[in-house]
Design a protein around this motif. Sequence first.
Motif, mmCIF file in Angstrom:
data_model
loop_
_atom_site.group_PDB
_atom_site.id
_atom_site.type_symbol
_atom_site.label_atom_id
_atom_site.label_comp_id
_atom_site.label_asym_id
_atom_site.label_seq_id
_atom_site.Cartn_x
_atom_site.Cartn_y
_atom_site.Cartn_z
ATOM 1 N N ASP A 323 0.841 -1.197 0.000
ATOM 2 C CA ASP A 323 0.000 0.000 0.000
ATOM 3 C C ASP A 323 0.881 1.253 0.000
ATOM 4 O OD1 ASP A 323 -1.885 1.971 0.370
ATOM 5 O OD2 ASP A 323 -2.428 1.372 2.402
ATOM 6 N N PRO A 324 1.314 1.732 -1.176
ATOM 7 C CA PRO A 324 2.205 2.906 -1.225
ATOM 8 C C PRO A 324 1.591 4.154 -0.609
ATOM 9 C CG PRO A 324 2.144 1.773 -3.339
ATOM 10 C CD PRO A 324 1.058 1.174 -2.506
ATOM 11 N N GLU A 325 0.285 4.336 -0.776
ATOM 12 C CA GLU A 325 -0.357 5.515 -0.204
ATOM 13 C C GLU A 325 -0.356 5.448 1.321
ATOM 14 O OE1 GLU A 325 -2.387 9.214 -0.143
ATOM 15 O OE2 GLU A 325 -1.120 8.156 -1.581
ATOM 16 N N GLY A 326 -0.576 4.250 1.870
ATOM 17 C CA GLY A 326 -0.508 4.088 3.312
ATOM 18 C C GLY A 326 0.884 4.371 3.843
ATOM 19 N N ILE A 327 1.907 3.968 3.088
ATOM 20 C CA ILE A 327 3.291 4.260 3.472
ATOM 21 C C ILE A 327 3.522 5.761 3.520
ATOM 22 C CG2 ILE A 327 5.696 4.095 2.696
ATOM 23 C CD1 ILE A 327 4.952 1.321 1.532
#
Length: 469
Positions: A323-327
């Motif tokens: 989850d790049p956005e969560g990162i």
Amino acid sequence: MSEHIAAAPDAARDTSRRDGWAAELRAMFELAWPLVIAQLAQNALHTTDVILLGWLGSNYLAAGTLGTTFMMPFLVGGVGVVGAVAPLVAQARGSRDIKAVRRVVRQGCWAAIALAAVLVPIVLQIKPIFALLGQDPGATEMAHQFIQIAAWSLFPALGIIAFRSLLSAFDATRAILVITVLGVLLNAAIGYVLIFGHFSFPRLELRGAAIATLVTNVAMFLMMVAYVLRHRRLKRFNVLLRFWQPDWPRFREIFRIGTPIGLTVLAEVGLFTAAALLMGRLGTDEVAAHAIALQCASMAFMVPLGLGIAATVRVGMAYGRSDPEGIRKAGWTAFVLGTGFMAVSCTVFLSMGPTIVSWFLDPRVPENANALALAATFLMVAGIFQLVDGAQVVAAHALRGLSDTKVPMILAILGYWAVGLPVAWLLGFVVGWRGLGIWIGLAVGLAFVAVVLVSRFAMRERLGLLRPR
């Protein structure tokens, strides 16, 4: 199968929290605030000893500081290695690989035992090492008395990290807080009784402080193990099941990720250790003043450190579920919170320095006047570098959530030892600014590391740090 079913609600809850910065802020705050207070309480363990030994006199404080400063790099280096359990467990939770949780924690305990067995014999050699470094013989002998007992606390202290990492990754941070606060109270009580010889106990002075440190760490470790084994959510992992069965791939993975973490932390703490040794060449007042200012700065540092630990967990979980956005949201939320707090502590140090340092040494004693004046000056410099100190620790922990540890290690070593220490030596001894110059060198090293680590997290996609696990 039951393990995966039990893990599903956690994974669903984490997924639901991905939407929106406000949701991430709430999730980060819920996870971080007990960790922040626990880190403050953990630091209070040492602060208690500093205050109690300061009441004995500046020579006891200086000797205790030299002993603790010598042991600290070994302790935090080991903590960094075992600390690899935190991102690995968080990633396993994010990807719902629950069996990996048990294996990682178990091998984290193995790593703790192995590291302590190697480090304790080294720490016990403080006396000949300090003699080679040209430290004052009287202070060295007193520090030796402290270390001969306190060194054995490395075994429970490193074991605590393995179990604390599990608790952090599964949101059981309030348990960490309660256990740490109980440890502070226990340390203060034992230290007060044994250092001064109250209630018919012998007056052990430095040895009393060391005994308090050892007993407190053993008690905290046992409380943490008992909580993990008995808690409804955590006992299902059976972390001690077949404890003696090796899992060499996991063991090597902990050292592969954790060794750079340990060396990174060691580079920073080693810089402050070198600064204390440089202070030791200037005089007892400089060492005592350095201890006071460093203790105040360390107390403030615990807040972004707690946020950094939460960032490791939140970033690691997002990384585990790809989850790049969560990162992105987890990393920058922790960064804003950490640097925001350090801006407040900077203001406090700059405006209330003389008042703060008077809590550690009695200003009514004429012999303390020079140490107090130096401590107030050092604390002003510490206030200035609060911002960069908070930024670098949060950025480093966010990168650890991505298992990115090798390059940050190189950057940290370069910043602290090729930039910070040379500047400290140059300003302190060549230019002649003495202790003030040493503290400015510390600030320069921290600033360098903050800039490069924050930049690396900002460029994480371009650098290929988000590749699938």
